[in-house]
Design a protein around this motif. Structure first.
Motif, PDB file in Angstrom:
ATOM      1  N   GLU A  48      42.457  49.752  47.340  1.00 22.86           N
ATOM      2  CA  GLU A  48      43.475  49.006  46.592  1.00 22.86           C
ATOM      3  C   GLU A  48      43.780  47.687  47.293  1.00 22.86           C
ATOM      4  O   GLU A  48      43.965  46.645  46.647  1.00 22.86           O
ATOM      5  CB  GLU A  48      44.751  49.844  46.457  1.00 22.86           C
ATOM      6  N   GLU A  49      43.851  47.721  48.625  1.00 20.89           N
ATOM      7  CA  GLU A  49      44.072  46.480  49.389  1.00 20.89           C
ATOM      8  C   GLU A  49      42.933  45.490  49.147  1.00 20.89           C
ATOM      9  O   GLU A  49      43.156  44.303  48.896  1.00 20.89           O
ATOM     10  CB  GLU A  49      44.172  46.791  50.880  1.00 20.89           C
ATOM     11  N   THR A  50      41.697  46.000  49.225  1.00 16.21           N
ATOM     12  CA  THR A  50      40.540  45.143  48.982  1.00 16.21           C
ATOM     13  C   THR A  50      40.580  44.577  47.570  1.00 16.21           C
ATOM     14  O   THR A  50      40.248  43.406  47.346  1.00 16.21           O
ATOM     15  CB  THR A  50      39.242  45.931  49.200  1.00 16.21           C
ATOM     16  N   ASP A  51      40.997  45.402  46.618  1.00 15.43           N
ATOM     17  CA  ASP A  51      41.049  44.959  45.217  1.00 15.43           C
ATOM     18  C   ASP A  51      42.048  43.811  45.047  1.00 15.43           C
ATOM     19  O   ASP A  51      41.791  42.869  44.289  1.00 15.43           O
ATOM     20  CB  ASP A  51      41.436  46.140  44.329  1.00 15.43           C
ATOM     21  N   GLU A  52      43.178  43.869  45.743  1.00 19.94           N
ATOM     22  CA  GLU A  52      44.157  42.785  45.642  1.00 19.94           C
ATOM     23  C   GLU A  52      43.596  41.490  46.230  1.00 19.94           C
ATOM     24  O   GLU A  52      43.769  40.410  45.660  1.00 19.94           O
ATOM     25  CB  GLU A  52      45.446  43.181  46.355  1.00 19.94           C
ATOM     26  N   ALA A  53      42.912  41.604  47.381  1.00 21.52           N
ATOM     27  CA  ALA A  53      42.295  40.407  47.972  1.00 21.52           C
ATOM     28  C   ALA A  53      41.165  39.893  47.078  1.00 21.52           C
ATOM     29  O   ALA A  53      40.940  38.678  46.977  1.00 21.52           O
ATOM     30  CB  ALA A  53      41.763  40.727  49.363  1.00 21.52           C
ATOM     31  N   TYR A  54      40.446  40.804  46.417  1.00 24.65           N
ATOM     32  CA  TYR A  54      39.385  40.433  45.472  1.00 24.65           C
ATOM     33  C   TYR A  54      39.991  39.661  44.298  1.00 24.65           C
ATOM     34  O   TYR A  54      39.395  38.712  43.780  1.00 24.65           O
ATOM     35  CB  TYR A  54      38.703  41.711  44.985  1.00 24.65           C
ATOM     36  N   ARG A  55      41.193  40.079  43.909  1.00 25.52           N
ATOM     37  CA  ARG A  55      41.892  39.412  42.798  1.00 25.52           C
ATOM     38  C   ARG A  55      42.231  37.963  43.165  1.00 25.52           C
ATOM     39  O   ARG A  55      42.176  37.062  42.322  1.00 25.52           O
ATOM     40  CB  ARG A  55      43.173  40.184  42.486  1.00 25.52           C
ATOM     41  N   ILE A  56      42.579  37.742  44.422  1.00 26.48           N
ATOM     42  CA  ILE A  56      42.889  36.383  44.888  1.00 26.48           C
ATOM     43  C   ILE A  56      41.652  35.501  44.785  1.00 26.48           C
ATOM     44  O   ILE A  56      41.719  34.346  44.361  1.00 26.48           O
ATOM     45  CB  ILE A  56      43.413  36.426  46.337  1.00 26.48           C
ATOM     46  N   ILE A  57      40.487  36.066  45.158  1.00 26.30           N
ATOM     47  CA  ILE A  57      39.235  35.316  45.044  1.00 26.30           C
ATOM     48  C   ILE A  57      38.972  34.967  43.583  1.00 26.30           C
ATOM     49  O   ILE A  57      38.513  33.868  43.263  1.00 26.30           O
ATOM     50  CB  ILE A  57      38.070  36.140  45.630  1.00 26.30           C
ATOM     51  N   GLY A  58      39.276  35.904  42.693  1.00 25.42           N
ATOM     52  CA  GLY A  58      39.092  35.647  41.266  1.00 25.42           C
ATOM     53  C   GLY A  58      39.969  34.526  40.745  1.00 25.42           C
ATOM     54  O   GLY A  58      39.655  33.905  39.724  1.00 25.42           O
ATOM     55  N   LEU A  59      41.074  34.234  41.445  1.00 24.29           N
ATOM     56  CA  LEU A  59      41.966  33.136  41.061  1.00 24.29           C
ATOM     57  C   LEU A  59      41.542  31.814  41.707  1.00 24.29           C
ATOM     58  O   LEU A  59      42.255  30.822  41.628  1.00 24.29           O
ATOM     59  CB  LEU A  59      43.400  33.458  41.483  1.00 24.29           C
ATOM     60  N   ASN A  60      40.357  31.838  42.357  1.00 23.31           N
ATOM     61  CA  ASN A  60      39.836  30.658  43.075  1.00 23.31           C
ATOM     62  C   ASN A  60      40.799  30.212  44.172  1.00 23.31           C
ATOM     63  O   ASN A  60      41.005  29.017  44.402  1.00 23.31           O
ATOM     64  CB  ASN A  60      39.574  29.495  42.111  1.00 23.31           C
ATOM     65  N   LYS A  61      41.388  31.171  44.835  1.00 22.12           N
ATOM     66  CA  LYS A  61      42.286  30.903  45.946  1.00 22.12           C
ATOM     67  C   LYS A  61      41.821  31.685  47.165  1.00 22.12           C
ATOM     68  O   LYS A  61      40.959  32.561  47.071  1.00 22.12           O
ATOM     69  CB  LYS A  61      43.727  31.291  45.589  1.00 22.12           C
TER      70      LYS A  61
END
Length: 784
Positions: free
Chosen positions: A48-61
């Motif tokens: 879940e932690e990795t998924d949240e950080a993955y989500r940040i990458i998806g926001l181009n951040k």
């Protein structure tokens, strides 16, 4: 998790790539220590932690980790009394700033990353400590003059002495240039000197601090600057003492906050480690696995993460539900071992919080242990043969595994007599399968090709081989054991057909039967794949036609609604014109009623009938609205006298007067009573919903009027029309007082209503509502 599987599955290569993705030395250290967890709560939380950080990458951040250093050693030294250097103090300040930037960044994302935000809340800003350090040390790790008044004064005296020394030295350069080897001022032993030719030593006079390698040049401190150099050295000593004092004070302050700083570094290391897992997952185009503790594995188009994406062949793998073991057969270099390593490495990655290269929707199990006997790992040091080495490892596995283990056997039973090896392989498989473990095994033995057919918990599989090209395709085929392609390959390579036929006659009947069965299965599989492709094409064509029909239907509905709207607009305009003209006539007649014998209630009744003569226009439904969401046709046992209904065929409102029988009702519509079937009525509201007062009309008909009217949400003009109509009905009903609910809002509707009722002939007075009545949101009318 045992170290052997980490080495055999090449998990260390994943760790190396993870280290490269970390941005700080703190994160790299955690990445270097990455290790699979074995409880499902921890694994799920990490993913879940990795998924949240993955989500940040998806926001181009990306999380800003700039400036963060490993200050743990400095913190430890500060606690035992050592004085930190300026560079170490600056690292502390920069780490505080970096931690605050990370916290601010995650707070801005808020609900997007709840776990990372919760973790960042442990970071203490420590602004005062950071500012104290920054006020004393600049970005080049140099203690600034402004660090203290004493240091400012000392450095001022240093500059004054240096200027005086340079002035004296410059005088020598001008007047004694012929005695110098070079017209420059230099430094030896922290003192300003001149390069004097050796023969002019006496002429210059002073102290010799050094000489050139040839002895021709002496670096001399002239007598005229000795005292000034001495003063300068004293100032340097004072400066050093003051800087030491300043750094000592800063170190004490850092030691006071060492606990917070240590926690900050721990949190920042964890956040960098999580971000590194997400970056690696994104690089591999990996997907988040759903984890279970039931030993179930299901991967679609899984790819080995260490094989380049342009070369790897994706495979579907399922294990642990209908069967708990897969036995893979097929030729060498066909990809059997790669499949074992793929499954093992995917499990290790997932249990370490790293996503797995596969399609979305994959599911993996959390195992206590993953065991593997893969490759030729014979021990030369122990002088063991290949078979002995494998068997030693297998014995160790059998002593340690349990029902929540995953076991990978490569070429089980190889390296010894084929018959004995096959028998051992089947016996070992029986042991681990009966114990409930999950097993993947590869083998060359033909006896194991039929192994799965006799055991419901075992699935046969093979790696595909293209006989035409003599190359493996690396595709894993579940449900089909591998064929021995020796005869076909030999034939394509040019071996005499008579030799091949003779060889065929030498193999046993059972082996030939098994090979024929496998060939039949492969033929059926290819046909099934062909049929699937055709069915898939037909499905796509059908879907395309369906989308086209839907588009055309939407066009038709849009056009139909447009035509309805145009017709309704025309009808509404005609009705409005007719109504306006009728109102004018009625008003004109009413103005002359002093000469008439008609009574007030008769005029009201006429006006009411005029209102009800206007048909209800069809209301436009919003896009996608289902007609069934509106009022439903009433059932015969749902209606009661007084219920308000709509006559579907006439699109007119009415009130249920009485129930004729189970299927029919008498409905009052304006001045008429009609008998209507229940299926042709649409329920609007019940008589119990709001208190109403019956009104007896001149012709004996009955309507229902409430003691209040709600205008909220109405257009201004429509609201005034409703008020005029309502006052007439209330007078007819005999109400002495009624309430107009218009809401507070901007006040425009309230003012319009109050202005209107002031001139109404049937209103005696009007006032705003009192506390408990609705305040200024209502107007109370006293009727004549």
């Amino acid at each position: 998790m045992n170290e052997r599987i980490l080495r055999v599955a090449e998990f260390n290569k994943i760790a190396e790539r993870l280290i490269q993705k970390a941005e700080t030395t703190l994160g790299k250290e955690l990445a270097r220590k990455v290790h699979p967890a074995s409880d499902i709560e921890t694994v799920t939380h990490q993913l879940e932690e990795t998924d949240e950080a993955y989500r940040i990458i998806g926001l181009n951040k990306s999380i800003p980790f700039g400036g963060i250093a490993d200050i743990r050693a400095s913190l430890q030294r500060s606690k035992i009394g050592s004085v930190l250097s300026a560079a170490e103090c600056l690292d502390v300040a920069e780490t505080i700033r970096g931690g605050r930037n990370v916290k601010t960044f995650l707070e801005a994302l808020d609900d997007e990353v709840p776990l990372l935000l919760e973790l960042s809340e442990r970071i203490m800003p420590l602004r005062d400590l950071e500012q104290t350090i920054k006020n004393a040390i600049d970005d080049n790790a140099h203690v600034m003059d402004s660090a203290s008044e004493k240091l400012r004064s000392i450095r001022s005296s240093i500059r004054t002495n240096e200027n005086r020394i340079r002035e004296r030295m410059d005088n020598f350069l001008k007047t004694k240039s012929s005695m110098l080897s070079d017209a420059i001022i230099t430094i030896r032993n922290d003192r300003y000197v001149l390069p004097v030719k050796s023969e002019y030593r006496s002429a210059i006079g002073g102290i010799v601090h050094d000489q050139s390698s040839s002895g021709q040049t002496l670096f001399m401190e002239p007598r005229a600057v000795v005292d000034l150099n001495n003063n300068l050295q004293e100032a340097f000593a004072k400066e050093s003492q003051e800087v030491e004092r300043i750094l000592s004070e800063l170190t004490e302050k850092i030691a006071e906050h060492a606990g917070y700083l240590k926690e900050n570094t721990r949190v920042l290391a964890q956040l960098d480690f999580i971000a590194a897992r997400a970056k690696l997952s994104a690089d591999m185009r990996a997907a988040k696995p759903k984890m279970n503790d039931q030993g179930y594995i299901n991967m679609k188009e899984a790819r080995h993460p260490l094989i380049p994406e342009t070369q790897v062949v994706p495979n579907d793998i399922e294990l642990g539900k209908d069967y708990t073991a897969i036995v893979i057969t097929g030729p060498n270099t066909g990809g059997k071992t790669v499949t074992l390593k793929l499954v093992g490495l995917s499990i290790l990655m997932a249990q370490s919080g790293i996503f797995v290269p596969a399609q979305d929707g994959l599911e993996l199990a959390v195992f206590n242990e993953v065991f593997a006997d893969i490759g030729d790992e014979q021990s030369i040091e122990q002088n063991l043969s290949t078979f002995s080495s494998h068997m030693t490892n297998i014995v160790s596995i059998l002593e340690q595994f349990d029902d929540n283990s995953l076991i990978l056997f490569d070429e089980l039973g190889a390296g010894t007599d084929p018959q004995e090896g096959a028998a051992l392989a089947m016996s070992i498989l029986d042991k681990v399968i009966d114990s409930g473990a999950r097993v993947l095994a590869t083998t060359h033995y033909p006896e194991l090709k039929a192994y799965g057919f006799n055991r419901p918990q075992v699935m046969n599989a093979s790696v595909e081989f293209n006989v035409e090209t003599l190359q493996p395709t690396y595709r894993l085929l579940l449900g089909v054991p591998g064929r021995s392609n020796a005869f076909e390959i030999s034939k394509r390579l040019g071996l005499d057909v008579r030799i091949i036929d003779k060889a065929r006659g030498m193999i046993g009947v059972e082996s030939e039967s098994v090979e024929n069965m496998i060939a039949s299965l492969e033929t059926a599989r290819r046909q099934a794949e062909k049929d699937y492709e055709e069915a898939h094409q037909i499905l796509e064509q059908s879907e395309h036609i369906r989308r086209e029909l839907q588009a055309e239907w939407r066009k038709y509905e849009k056009k139909r609604d447009h035509l309805y709207e145009q017709a309704e607009e025309k009808a509404a305009k005609a009705l409005a014109d007719a109504r306006e003209e009728a109102e004018m006539i009625v008003d004109e007649i009413k103005s002359m009623r002093s000469n008439a014998v008609l009574k007030e209630h008769e005029w009201i009744e006429a006006k009411k009938m005029l209102e009800e003569a206007q048909p209800h226009l069809r209301k436009k439904t919003t896009k996608g609205q289902n007609a069934s969401q509106g009022n439903k046709p009433a059932q015969t046992d749902e209606l009661h006298p007084g219920d308000e209904v709509r006559l579907i065929m006439l699109n007119q409102k009415g009130v249920v007067a009485e129930k004729v029988n189970k299927k029919e009702y008498m409905v009052q519509v304006g001045a008429m009573k009609v008998k209507v079937k229940g299926k042709d009525l649409e329920f609007i509201k019940s008589q119990q919903q709001e208190p109403e007062t019956p009104v007896t009309r001149t012709k004996g008909t009955t309507s229902y009027v409430k003691p209040e009217i709600d205008l909220r949400g109405e257009r201004y003009e429509d609201a005034l029309l409703r008020v005029e109509k309502y006052i007439d009905e209330a007078v007819l009903a005999g109400f002495p007082r009624v309430t107009i609910i218009h809401g507070k809002g901007t006040g425009a509707l309230r003012k319009g209503v109050q202005d209107f009722v002031k001139t109404h002939p049937n209103v005696a007075s009007a006032r705003a509502g009192e506390r408990g009545e609705g305040d200024t949101g209502v107007t109370v009318l006293e009727l004549k």
